[in-house]
Scaffold this active site. Structure first.
Site, short mmCIF file in Angstrom:
data_model
loop_
_atom_site.label_atom_id
_atom_site.label_comp_id
_atom_site.label_asym_id
_atom_site.label_seq_id
_atom_site.Cartn_x
_atom_site.Cartn_y
_atom_site.Cartn_z
N GLY A 1 -5.20 55.32 87.99
CA GLY A 1 -4.59 56.60 87.61
C GLY A 1 -3.10 56.52 87.30
O GLY A 1 -2.45 57.55 87.14
N HIS B 1 -14.82 52.35 97.35
CA HIS B 1 -13.73 52.76 96.46
C HIS B 1 -12.45 52.94 97.28
O HIS B 1 -12.49 53.43 98.40
CB HIS B 1 -14.08 54.06 95.73
CG HIS B 1 -13.17 54.31 94.57
ND1 HIS B 1 -11.89 54.78 94.73
CD2 HIS B 1 -13.34 54.10 93.24
CE1 HIS B 1 -11.31 54.87 93.54
NE2 HIS B 1 -12.17 54.47 92.62
N SER C 1 -6.94 52.48 85.13
CA SER C 1 -6.22 52.86 83.90
C SER C 1 -6.74 52.18 82.64
O SER C 1 -5.97 51.96 81.70
CB SER C 1 -4.71 52.59 84.05
OG SER C 1 -4.16 53.45 85.04
N GLU D 1 -10.55 46.71 91.28
CA GLU D 1 -9.68 47.84 90.94
C GLU D 1 -8.37 47.71 91.72
O GLU D 1 -8.30 48.13 92.88
CB GLU D 1 -10.34 49.16 91.32
CG GLU D 1 -11.64 49.44 90.60
CD GLU D 1 -11.94 50.94 90.52
OE1 GLU D 1 -12.17 51.40 89.40
OE2 GLU D 1 -11.93 51.63 91.55
N LYS E 1 -15.44 60.97 89.84
CA LYS E 1 -14.72 61.36 91.08
C LYS E 1 -15.04 62.83 91.40
O LYS E 1 -16.13 63.29 91.07
CB LYS E 1 -13.23 61.09 90.93
CG LYS E 1 -12.96 59.64 90.53
CD LYS E 1 -11.52 59.22 90.66
CE LYS E 1 -11.39 57.74 90.25
NZ LYS E 1 -10.05 57.22 90.42
N ASN F 1 -16.96 56.86 86.63
CA ASN F 1 -16.75 57.48 87.93
C ASN F 1 -16.03 58.82 87.72
O ASN F 1 -14.82 58.85 87.51
CB ASN F 1 -15.91 56.54 88.81
CG ASN F 1 -15.61 57.13 90.18
OD1 ASN F 1 -16.11 58.20 90.51
ND2 ASN F 1 -14.82 56.43 90.97
N GLY G 1 -12.33 55.85 85.42
CA GLY G 1 -12.11 57.10 86.14
C GLY G 1 -11.73 58.19 85.16
O GLY G 1 -12.59 58.86 84.57
N GLY G 2 -10.42 58.35 84.94
CA GLY G 2 -9.92 59.41 84.05
C GLY G 2 -10.60 59.43 82.69
O GLY G 2 -10.97 60.50 82.19
P1 13P Z 1 -8.67 55.49 86.44
O1 13P Z 1 -9.49 54.95 85.29
O2 13P Z 1 -8.45 56.98 86.34
O3 13P Z 1 -7.42 54.74 86.65
O4 13P Z 1 -9.56 55.31 87.75
C1 13P Z 1 -10.17 54.10 87.98
C2 13P Z 1 -11.11 54.28 89.10
O5 13P Z 1 -10.70 54.51 90.23
C3 13P Z 1 -12.54 54.17 88.80
O6 13P Z 1 -13.27 54.07 89.97
#
Ligand code: 13P
Length: 232
Positions: A163, A85, A194, A157, A8, A6, A215-216
């Site tokens: 994050g 999300h 994370s 999640e 984002k 993702n 995400g990150g």
């Molecule tokens: P992080 O991996 O940055 O914590 O984000 C997770 C997320 O929201 C994936 O959709």
């Protein structure tokens, strides 16, 4: 394993083209699903990975300014779509009912939903984890046949983990995954929040995890490659 990326709201056009080329060079047996910004779907060419969107309209094509329909997504090769999300629940005030409408629209048009669910820190502290998850699942999946339910990929999640660098304990993940799998038998369940190359050795102790929603880490190709090598 399913590894959904993702992105984002990150990467401009130039950065994305470079990112995509680097992603295409990754050699992995895992099933990658890239979910870039909607704007980048049309310039995406993937070698192995599947394409996903970060959102979808619950309406067909028509007078819905700013929306993106399943018909449009499909014409760009999109096979998956993230819905529900927590960032959209928070900033766009999306409700479980709206998420249900989107989910139905996706299934009707043969796009696989990646349904995100998860509790806030306050809800966890108040022992509301299971009631929150139950409601999110019940409303999103209502009136679906068991066969339709099985098609939905569920991403757990915990909001407090997104994050923040903090992940739940293996016991906490296990009890939630068991709960989800009891409620929605035969569904694939991903963990998100994370997850990265340094905690994957710990996360992978939980054998109920069918994959990850990143995400990150999705943006850091070098670290992503290490993660992919370490995942079972
Ligand atoms: P992080 O991996 O940055 O914590 O984000 C997770 C997320 O929201 C994936 O959709």
């Amino acid at each position: 394993m399913i590894i959904a990326l993702n992105n984002k709201c990150n990467l401009n056009k130039e950065e994305y083209l470079d990112y995509m080329n680097r992603l295409n060079e990754i050699n992995t047996t895992h099933h990658l699903i890239l979910c870039p910004s909607t704007l980048h779907l049309g310039i995406t060419h993937l070698k192995e990975a599947s394409l996903g969107s970060q959102n979808v309209s619950c309406f067909d094509n028509g007078a819905y300014t700013g929306e993106v329909s399943t018909d449009q997504l499909k014409s760009y090769g999109v096979e998956y779509s993230i819905i529900g999300h927590s960032e959209r629940r928070q900033y766009q005030r999306e409700t479980n009912e709206e998420i249900h409408e989107k989910l139905k629209q996706l299934l009707k048009n043969n796009i696989i939903p990646i349904l995100c669910i998860g509790e806030s820190l306050e809800e966890r502290k108040n022992n509301q984890v299971f009631s929150i998850l139950k409601e999110e699942l019940e409303v999103a999946l209502k009136d679906l046949t068991p066969l339709e339910q099985e098609k939905v990929i569920i991403a757990y999640e915990p909001i407090w983990s997104i994050g923040t660098g903090i992940i739940p304990s293996i016991e906490e993940i296990e009890e939630v995954f068991q709960f989800i799998k009891n409620m929605v038998p035969n569904s694939k369940v991903l963990y998100g929040g994370s997850a990265h190359e340094e905690n994957i050795d710990s996360l992978k102790q939980c054998l109920l995890i069918d994959g990850y929603l990143l995400g990150g880490l999705s943006l850091k190709i070098d670290k992503l490659e290490i993660f992919l090598k370490k995942v079972n």
